[in-house]
Design a protein around this motif. Sequence first.
Motif, mmCIF file in Angstrom:
data_model
loop_
_atom_site.group_PDB
_atom_site.id
_atom_site.type_symbol
_atom_site.label_atom_id
_atom_site.label_comp_id
_atom_site.label_asym_id
_atom_site.label_seq_id
_atom_site.Cartn_x
_atom_site.Cartn_y
_atom_site.Cartn_z
ATOM 1 N N GLY A 13 2.879 42.026 11.512
ATOM 2 C CA GLY A 13 2.339 40.945 10.696
ATOM 3 C C GLY A 13 1.156 40.251 11.335
ATOM 4 O O GLY A 13 1.004 39.033 11.224
ATOM 5 N N ILE A 14 0.323 41.041 12.040
ATOM 6 C CA ILE A 14 -0.863 40.477 12.701
ATOM 7 C C ILE A 14 -2.081 41.327 12.335
ATOM 8 O O ILE A 14 -1.963 42.324 11.620
ATOM 9 C CB ILE A 14 -0.684 40.423 14.245
ATOM 10 N N LYS A 15 -3.231 40.958 12.848
ATOM 11 C CA LYS A 15 -4.464 41.694 12.571
ATOM 12 C C LYS A 15 -4.589 42.902 13.500
ATOM 13 O O LYS A 15 -4.145 42.856 14.653
ATOM 14 C CB LYS A 15 -5.677 40.782 12.749
ATOM 15 N N LYS A 16 -5.245 43.928 12.989
ATOM 16 C CA LYS A 16 -5.487 45.152 13.776
ATOM 17 C C LYS A 16 -6.250 44.835 15.062
ATOM 18 O O LYS A 16 -6.017 45.450 16.105
ATOM 19 C CB LYS A 16 -6.281 46.142 12.915
ATOM 20 N N GLN A 17 -7.146 43.861 15.019
ATOM 21 C CA GLN A 17 -7.945 43.494 16.179
ATOM 22 C C GLN A 17 -7.068 43.067 17.359
ATOM 23 O O GLN A 17 -7.419 43.296 18.517
ATOM 24 C CB GLN A 17 -8.940 42.367 15.838
ATOM 25 N N ASN A 18 -5.928 42.431 17.048
ATOM 26 C CA ASN A 18 -5.013 42.033 18.123
ATOM 27 C C ASN A 18 -4.517 43.258 18.894
ATOM 28 O O ASN A 18 -4.486 43.259 20.126
ATOM 29 C CB ASN A 18 -3.815 41.258 17.566
ATOM 30 N N ILE A 19 -4.138 44.291 18.158
ATOM 31 C CA ILE A 19 -3.657 45.524 18.795
ATOM 32 C C ILE A 19 -4.771 46.133 19.628
ATOM 33 O O ILE A 19 -4.549 46.561 20.768
ATOM 34 C CB ILE A 19 -3.145 46.547 17.740
#
Length: 197
Positions: free
Chosen positions: A23-29
């Motif tokens: 449930g987060i943005k791809k950029q975080n990964i």
Amino acid sequence: MIGLEYILSIYNLQHVELAEILGIKKQNINMWVKQKQNIPKKYLPVLEDLFAVRSNYFSREITEIDKLEIQKEKLKKELKPLIKKREQQFAIGEINDIVEKTIYDKEEINTIERDIEKAKLVSKFKEALDIVDNNPYLDTYKLIVELMEKVQHEAVLHKTIEALAHYYEVLPTFVNSQPEQEEFETEIFEVFDDHNC
């Protein structure tokens, strides 16, 4: 390669897919994988549950042994093996002791555990070679390798190495692979004592 990147590759999972799960943005990964941002502690238990791996693997550079350990956990998660039996065996390592080895009903798990054990042995052998830059016993290591390549299945080689391990107290005396080992060692210890300078 850091652990999370490797785990995603063996699970064939894209950054965007993991981001959706969390449930987060791809950029975080992307930031986690590039080590530009630490994985927040609140996501570590979720990742542990998702991939069945301890959290200490996710954010650090991993070794070949780590990769095998991660693969083993993935296999366990997929195959759900049952424990067939437990065997007592003597383990040589940081602490030489009797350990319990688990034998599973799925040969793939047993195979990868043997691969892990072999990788650890290779690593220890390399560490022993690297103890000094100009190793004065390099010829001994060459002989060991030659013996392992050419006569590893010969009983006399195994008995002699086990005898040396007992002689130098690397292996406790109560650990014997064969009943006749004690008799063999009594005789060979006399030779060792005669030639030990």
